[in-house]
Design an enzyme around this catalytic site. Structure first.
Site, PDB file in Angstrom:
ATOM      1  N   HIS A 178       0.797  -1.232   0.000  1.00 50.00           N
ATOM      2  CA  HIS A 178       0.000   0.000   0.000  1.00 50.00           C
ATOM      3  C   HIS A 178       0.831   1.285   0.000  1.00 50.00           C
ATOM      4  O   HIS A 178       0.281   2.368  -0.113  1.00 50.00           O
ATOM      5  CB  HIS A 178      -0.928   0.031   1.220  1.00 50.00           C
ATOM      6  CG  HIS A 178      -0.213   0.386   2.490  1.00 50.00           C
ATOM      7  ND1 HIS A 178       0.528  -0.530   3.194  1.00 50.00           N
ATOM      8  CD2 HIS A 178      -0.089   1.557   3.151  1.00 50.00           C
ATOM      9  CE1 HIS A 178       1.063   0.067   4.252  1.00 50.00           C
ATOM     10  NE2 HIS A 178       0.709   1.327   4.253  1.00 50.00           N
TER      11      HIS A 178
HETATM   12  C1  UD1 Z   1      -1.780   6.228   5.105  1.00 46.20           C
HETATM   13  C2  UD1 Z   1      -0.414   6.734   5.572  1.00 46.20           C
HETATM   14  C3  UD1 Z   1       0.596   5.599   5.525  1.00 46.20           C
HETATM   15  C4  UD1 Z   1       0.102   4.405   6.309  1.00 46.20           C
HETATM   16  C5  UD1 Z   1      -1.285   4.008   5.829  1.00 46.20           C
HETATM   17  C6  UD1 Z   1      -1.834   2.928   6.708  1.00 46.20           C
HETATM   18  C7  UD1 Z   1      -0.001   9.078   5.051  1.00 46.20           C
HETATM   19  C8  UD1 Z   1       0.784  10.009   4.203  1.00 46.20           C
HETATM   20  N1  UD1 Z   1       0.086   7.781   4.690  1.00 46.20           N
HETATM   21  O1  UD1 Z   1      -1.646   5.837   3.752  1.00 46.20           O
HETATM   22  O2  UD1 Z   1       1.813   6.036   6.109  1.00 46.20           O
HETATM   23  O3  UD1 Z   1       0.984   3.337   6.111  1.00 46.20           O
HETATM   24  O4  UD1 Z   1      -2.165   5.143   5.922  1.00 46.20           O
HETATM   25  O5  UD1 Z   1      -2.785   2.165   6.053  1.00 46.20           O
HETATM   26  O6  UD1 Z   1      -0.659   9.487   5.972  1.00 46.20           O
HETATM   27  N2  UD1 Z   1      -9.231   5.087   1.279  1.00 46.20           N
HETATM   28  C9  UD1 Z   1     -10.447   4.450   1.308  1.00 46.20           C
HETATM   29  N3  UD1 Z   1     -10.995   4.184   2.530  1.00 46.20           N
HETATM   30  C10 UD1 Z   1     -10.414   4.534   3.697  1.00 46.20           C
HETATM   31  C11 UD1 Z   1      -9.189   5.192   3.646  1.00 46.20           C
HETATM   32  C12 UD1 Z   1      -8.595   5.454   2.425  1.00 46.20           C
HETATM   33  O7  UD1 Z   1     -11.018   4.112   0.266  1.00 46.20           O
HETATM   34  O8  UD1 Z   1     -10.983   4.239   4.776  1.00 46.20           O
HETATM   35  C13 UD1 Z   1      -8.596   5.313  -0.053  1.00 46.20           C
HETATM   36  C14 UD1 Z   1      -8.886   6.707  -0.616  1.00 46.20           C
HETATM   37  O9  UD1 Z   1      -9.015   6.556  -2.001  1.00 46.20           O
HETATM   38  C15 UD1 Z   1      -7.605   7.452  -0.305  1.00 46.20           C
HETATM   39  C16 UD1 Z   1      -6.545   6.359  -0.380  1.00 46.20           C
HETATM   40  O10 UD1 Z   1      -7.181   5.197   0.099  1.00 46.20           O
HETATM   41  O11 UD1 Z   1      -7.357   8.491  -1.188  1.00 46.20           O
HETATM   42  C17 UD1 Z   1      -5.313   6.649   0.435  1.00 46.20           C
HETATM   43  O12 UD1 Z   1      -5.645   6.928   1.802  1.00 46.20           O
HETATM   44  P1  UD1 Z   1      -4.702   7.866   2.694  1.00 46.20           P
HETATM   45  O13 UD1 Z   1      -5.185   7.861   4.083  1.00 46.20           O
HETATM   46  O14 UD1 Z   1      -4.512   9.183   2.036  1.00 46.20           O
HETATM   47  O15 UD1 Z   1      -3.307   7.183   2.601  1.00 46.20           O
HETATM   48  P2  UD1 Z   1      -2.913   5.676   2.840  1.00 46.20           P
HETATM   49  O16 UD1 Z   1      -2.408   5.126   1.560  1.00 46.20           O
HETATM   50  O17 UD1 Z   1      -4.004   4.955   3.533  1.00 46.20           O
HETATM   51  N1  UDP Z   2      -3.804  -4.614   9.043  1.00 40.69           N
HETATM   52  C1  UDP Z   2      -5.049  -5.189   9.190  1.00 40.69           C
HETATM   53  N2  UDP Z   2      -5.709  -5.610   8.066  1.00 40.69           N
HETATM   54  C2  UDP Z   2      -5.196  -5.496   6.822  1.00 40.69           C
HETATM   55  C3  UDP Z   2      -3.900  -4.928   6.683  1.00 40.69           C
HETATM   56  C4  UDP Z   2      -3.227  -4.479   7.817  1.00 40.69           C
HETATM   57  O1  UDP Z   2      -5.546  -5.345  10.302  1.00 40.69           O
HETATM   58  O2  UDP Z   2      -5.859  -5.895   5.856  1.00 40.69           O
HETATM   59  C5  UDP Z   2      -3.100  -4.133  10.254  1.00 40.69           C
HETATM   60  C6  UDP Z   2      -1.764  -4.784  10.491  1.00 40.69           C
HETATM   61  O3  UDP Z   2      -1.903  -6.014  11.166  1.00 40.69           O
HETATM   62  C7  UDP Z   2      -1.048  -3.727  11.309  1.00 40.69           C
HETATM   63  C8  UDP Z   2      -1.590  -2.434  10.737  1.00 40.69           C
HETATM   64  O4  UDP Z   2      -2.810  -2.767  10.106  1.00 40.69           O
HETATM   65  O5  UDP Z   2      -1.412  -3.816  12.678  1.00 40.69           O
HETATM   66  C9  UDP Z   2      -0.602  -1.921   9.742  1.00 40.69           C
HETATM   67  O6  UDP Z   2      -1.169  -0.945   8.972  1.00 40.69           O
HETATM   68  P1  UDP Z   2      -0.704  -0.600   7.501  1.00 40.69           P
HETATM   69  O7  UDP Z   2       0.027  -1.704   6.892  1.00 40.69           O
HETATM   70  O8  UDP Z   2      -1.902  -0.087   6.809  1.00 40.69           O
HETATM   71  O9  UDP Z   2       0.236   0.680   7.760  1.00 40.69           O
HETATM   72  P2  UDP Z   2       1.749   0.901   8.166  1.00 40.69           P
HETATM   73  O10 UDP Z   2       2.048   0.072   9.362  1.00 40.69           O
HETATM   74  O11 UDP Z   2       2.580   0.564   6.982  1.00 40.69           O
HETATM   75  O12 UDP Z   2       1.830   2.357   8.443  1.00 40.69           O
END
Ligand code: UD1
Ligand code: UDP
Length: 375
Positions: free
Chosen positions: A220
């Site tokens: 992701h």
């Molecule tokens: C964010 C964090 C990343 C973290 C990740 C955890 C930043 C810059 N990045 O990335 O460090 O590892 O969260 O998962 O803050 N979306 C949905 N539903 C949701 C949330 C997001 O559909 O509930 C989609 C939207 O299209 C959105 C995209 O995911 O634009 C990205 O979401 P965003 O929170 O901006 O960044 P992440 O990739 O989730």
């Molecule tokens: N996680 C989860 N379901 C998923 C993917 C991740 O519960 O489908 C949990 C995972 O076990 C961990 C946290 O989400 O506890 C990590 O989040 P993510 O990988 O989105 O972000 P990052 O740690 O890279 O910021």
């Protein structure tokens, strides 16, 4: 004492759950001397920015981790980085002004972390950063900028590893720095204990998987998803790995959106599922033969659970995992991902030493340091 935790993204719900639990234990053990029974020693309030909002990205975590409803929900939703951070700051600042907490706590490295840190800086309260001092050295990542800013404006910095303490020293930060260990290990140990046995078995059966018989993957990171060549190479590697053993990929919404946008064809040998809640994820991780991931949280959880992990990145903020032989940094070329997977699947399993991550006692340390500082 009044504390305010600012969270918004999936991994932060896991981290704050460990802190909530340690606060509850602190309140229990410090009694209510001089207070009414309903008045805790630490009043801990929760602000949810709304960065993540889908049920399996947010609500399900609150339920499984026993988190209370947030006291403040900003519902900012998805937007470009600057618009999202600006909306968060505009929502957090009045809460800090109205509540006047003694402490504001931010977690990790997301946009919610950055917004919480900026809103709290110069507000007169103590700003504490949980998961301070991590560095990838890659300033093209939003997360690296978020960490650096949060660290440089925080008064208390809670480091999950000794490397993180050293990173801060190199940037001239040594006041208020504490090695506490990783709150994600605290949360994992407690949750795995809760689901061990029947629940764990049921989850595996529901997914039709057998212990040690599959690979779990998550992808992701923007650096991987927002580049068509990188995402295509990673997906191709997962598909080829699928010829060797079943590959399950709970797909982050960002990755799904980007794969559709680039027209990456369906992967016949990868089982793509929706993001799963935390307990399901832990069960899938614990029983996997191999984990392939670019997630900061998942690479650590693989390590804590003793499952070998291919880290699909060019660098990691968690070098301890690679040094201990539990993880391999593969980069994103298809052949390199496959050869890292091969080496880990066919080699002997290393034994993780979670002591480097505090052994599961991080949140208790954080709470007692904060209580001392804010009393
Ligand atoms: C964010 C964090 C990343 C973290 C990740 C955890 C930043 C810059 N990045 O990335 O460090 O590892 O969260 O998962 O803050 N979306 C949905 N539903 C949701 C949330 C997001 O559909 O509930 C989609 C939207 O299209 C959105 C995209 O995911 O634009 C990205 O979401 P965003 O929170 O901006 O960044 P992440 O990739 O989730
Ligand atoms: N996680 C989860 N379901 C998923 C993917 C991740 O519960 O489908 C949990 C995972 O076990 C961990 C946290 O989400 O506890 C990590 O989040 P993510 O990988 O989105 O972000 P990052 O740690 O890279 O910021």
């Amino acid at each position: 004492m009044k504390w305010l935790s600012v969270v918004g993204a999936r991994p932060q719900f896991v981290k704050v759950a460990a802190v909530c639990r340690a606060v509850a234990e602190f309140n229990l053990s410090h009694g209510t001397a001089g207070r009414s029974a309903s008045e805790p020693v630490i009043e801990h309030k929760l602000l949810h920015t709304g960065q993540h909002y889908d049920r399996n990205m947010s609500g399900a975590f609150f339920e499984q981790l026993g988190l209370p409803e947030p006291d403040f929900s900003l519902n900012v939703g998805s937007a470009s980085r600057c618009v999202q951070v600006a909306a968060m700051i505009a929502g957090i600042a009045p809460v800090i002004e109205g509540e006047r907490p003694d402490v504001v706590i931010v977690y990790g490295d997301t946009n919610s972390t950055l917004a919480g840190a900026l809103a709290a800086s110069n507000s007169g309260c103590i700003l504490a950063h949980v998961e301070a001092g991590l560095r990838s050295g890659n300033r093209r990542m939003a997360e690296e900028i978020n960490r650096i800013v949060a660290d440089h404006v925080s008064g208390l910095l809670f480091c999950p590893t000794h490397n993180a303490v050293e990173n801060l020293k190199r940037e001239g930060i040594d006041r208020g720095v504490h090695f506490t260990g990783d709150v994600m290990l605290d949360a994992l140990l407690r949750s795995v204990e809760m689901i061990a046995g029947e629940t764990m078995d049921r989850i595996l059966i529901e997914f039709g998987l057998v212990r040690d018989g599959y690979c779990l993957a998550t992808i992701h990171r923007a650096e991987n998803t927002d580049d068509p060549a990188r995402l295509t190479a990673i997906m191709r590697a997962l598909d080829l790995l699928g010829a060797r053993l079943p590959v399950v990929l709970p797909l982050h919404p960002r990755t799904r959106r980007k794969a559709d946008e680039y027209g990456i064809p369906a992967l016949g040998r990868v089982r793509i599922i929706e993001p799963v809640p935390y307990f399901e994820m832990l069960a899938l991780e614990k029983n996997a033969a191999l984990i392939v991931t670019d997630s900061g949280g998942v690479q650590r959880e693989a390590f804590f659970l003793g499952v070998p992990g291919v880290i699909v990145r060019d660098e990691t903020e968690w070098p301890e995992i690679v040094e201990q032989g539990m993880g391999r940094l593969s980069g994103v070329e298809t052949a390199k991902i496959l050869s890292a997977a091969d080496a880990l699947l066919s080699g002997p399993r290393a034994r993780p030493d979670p002591a480097a991550f505090g052994g599961g006692h991080a949140a208790g340390k954080i709470v007692s340091i904060l209580a001392g500082a804010s009393n």
